[in-house]
Design a protein around this motif. Structure first.
Motif, PDB file in Angstrom:
ATOM      1  N   LEU A 156       0.815  -1.222   0.000  1.00  0.00           N
ATOM      2  CA  LEU A 156       0.000   0.000   0.000  1.00  0.00           C
ATOM      3  C   LEU A 156       0.844   1.265   0.000  1.00  0.00           C
ATOM      4  O   LEU A 156       0.378   2.331  -0.412  1.00  0.00           O
ATOM      5  CB  LEU A 156      -0.908   0.008   1.240  1.00  0.00           C
ATOM      6  N   TYR A 157       2.081   1.167   0.473  1.00  0.00           N
ATOM      7  CA  TYR A 157       2.958   2.334   0.579  1.00  0.00           C
ATOM      8  C   TYR A 157       4.304   2.013  -0.080  1.00  0.00           C
ATOM      9  O   TYR A 157       4.620   0.860  -0.345  1.00  0.00           O
ATOM     10  CB  TYR A 157       3.170   2.715   2.041  1.00  0.00           C
ATOM     11  N   GLU A 158       5.083   3.036  -0.312  1.00  0.00           N
ATOM     12  CA  GLU A 158       6.355   2.852  -1.007  1.00  0.00           C
ATOM     13  C   GLU A 158       7.550   3.185  -0.119  1.00  0.00           C
ATOM     14  O   GLU A 158       8.558   3.701  -0.582  1.00  0.00           O
ATOM     15  CB  GLU A 158       6.387   3.723  -2.269  1.00  0.00           C
ATOM     16  N   PHE A 159       7.454   2.884   1.173  1.00  0.00           N
ATOM     17  CA  PHE A 159       8.580   3.176   2.056  1.00  0.00           C
ATOM     18  C   PHE A 159       9.744   2.255   1.746  1.00  0.00           C
ATOM     19  O   PHE A 159       9.566   1.079   1.409  1.00  0.00           O
ATOM     20  CB  PHE A 159       8.172   3.087   3.532  1.00  0.00           C
ATOM     21  N   THR A 160      10.946   2.801   1.869  1.00  0.00           N
ATOM     22  CA  THR A 160      12.164   2.037   1.553  1.00  0.00           C
ATOM     23  C   THR A 160      13.048   1.814   2.773  1.00  0.00           C
ATOM     24  O   THR A 160      14.007   1.048   2.712  1.00  0.00           O
ATOM     25  CB  THR A 160      12.981   2.768   0.477  1.00  0.00           C
ATOM     26  N   GLU A 161      12.758   2.518   3.869  1.00  0.00           N
ATOM     27  CA  GLU A 161      13.549   2.360   5.087  1.00  0.00           C
ATOM     28  C   GLU A 161      12.644   2.289   6.297  1.00  0.00           C
ATOM     29  O   GLU A 161      11.485   2.739   6.251  1.00  0.00           O
ATOM     30  CB  GLU A 161      14.545   3.516   5.250  1.00  0.00           C
TER      31      GLU A 161
END
Length: 369
Positions: A159-164
């Motif tokens: 649902l989200y594009e967080f990478t860290e």
């Protein structure tokens, strides 16, 4: 929601990853609700309610008569609100989740828990864990937080594009806040190469027993043979005096010293509880310990001494801890912040992994001269 217990709880993950067969033994051992655990549970409930109320929910805050707990949970709420405001500076609508259940079933069957606070904003997932205890906990490679992170990644990555992922331990009673940041890729690799293999062994009751710092919270630590072997290994030094030992031998002993002290204490406590329960040890017995005289009625004592013309009370300024409890941390800093002096601490020997700066002996020798 029914009270379901995890077979492989994230909170004990350091233990069952390091010592897989301990999981099955701990699952059979009864839980003990210590006063510390009960205080921690109450603090979490109060902190959760304060955050939800601050976010606009119509919720009542559990009653708390402990001033220190009230102040600590205020600090936790304020920290969470600060993180939300900081996220809003770069993200229009960050996702805020309080007491969010997360599951690591993808890597470890029966591994699930509740993350105290989750914040998702653009490229970053922030997980915060409130610790009310007074044993300092590090966020660096903290397996509990890493399990929570994997659970959150599994639930929200689509649902989200967080990478860290930022993982924070917040301990208000120690003024301790520690954060460790890892990439999603690093966490997924850890899940596949470390967590998953350990969970397979733990659920099967297989793998090698391993003693170490992680034994602290094991329910069967008093009777664990591997822990006994680990600590009794010091006996090979035959209690030689320090000058008779090599540097390597001294460092090996230092590495086990704290664990040895803890183990001895656990053995004594276990033997005492067994004796109190009726067990008769062949070489040990229960006796009445030293007793200290006490007043039966302090108010009556004060009245009697006052009537005799004496002052029965001590008059001195409260200590720092008692004064902080009286005023609250904020008021304490406001009134007394400029009147507090913290001298340099005495040198103490710690493992090289400790993150404090190394003591500069040359500098301190110069200052003393």
């Amino acid at each position: 929601m029914p009270d379901v217990h995890s077979n492989l709880p994230p909170s004990a993950s350091k233990m069952w990853i390091s010592c897989p067969p301990s999981a099955a033994l701990n699952a059979k051992a009864p839980d003990s609700d210590s006063s510390y655990a009960l205080a921690g549970t109450l603090a979490h409930s109060i902190g959760e309610a304060k955050i939800r109320q601050a976010l606009g929910e119509d919720i009542s805050i559990p009653e708390c008569t402990d001033a220190e707990m009230a102040e600590a949970t205020d600090q936790y709420r304020d920290y969470v609100l600060e993180q939300i405001e900081a996220a809003r500076a770069s993200c229009r609508d960050p996702t805020v989740l309080v007491e969010q259940r997360v599951s690591c079933e993808r890597w470890a069957e029966g591994c699930f828990g509740t993350a105290d606070f989750l914040l998702i904003s653009d490229q970053t997932l922030h997980i915060c864990d409130l610790k009310y205890g007074q044993l300092e906990v590090s966020a660096q490679d903290n397996t509990q937080l890493m399990c929570y992170s994997l659970g959150a990644i599994d639930a929200f990555a689509s649902l989200y594009e967080f990478t860290e992922v930022k993982m924070t331990i917040f301990q208000p009673r120690l003024n301790h806040c520690d954060t460790c940041t890892k990439t999603v890729e690093e966490l997924l690799q850890w899940g596949d190469t470390v967590l998953k293999p350990a969970a397979v062994l733990a659920l099967a009751g297989e793998g090698a027993f391993c003693a170490g710092e992680h034994c602290r919270f094991c329910k069967v630590k008093q009777t664990c043979r591997k822990r006994a072997e680990y600590n009794l290994a010091l006996a090979r030094y035959d209690f030689a005096m320090p000058p008779e030992l090599t540097d390597d031998e001294i460092e090996a002993i230092l590495a086990k010293a704290d664990d040895l002290t803890s183990w001895i204490s656990d053995i004594k406590d276990y033997a005492m509880q067994q004796a109190l329960s009726g067990k008769h040890w062949s070489q040990w017995k229960l006796v009445e310990g030293r007793s200290v005289r006490k007043y039966t009625d302090e108010a009556a004592v004060a009245d009697a001494v006052t009537a005799a013309g004496f002052d029965p009370y001590e008059h001195k300024v409260l200590g720092l801890t008692a004064m902080t409890k009286l005023l609250g941390k904020r008021k304490f800093e406001e009134l007394l912040g400029g009147l507090i002096h913290k001298p340099p601490g005495k040198p103490t020997l710690v493992p090289i992994s400790d993150r404090r700066a190394e003591w500069n002996t040359a500098k301190n020798d110069f200052m003393e001269d």
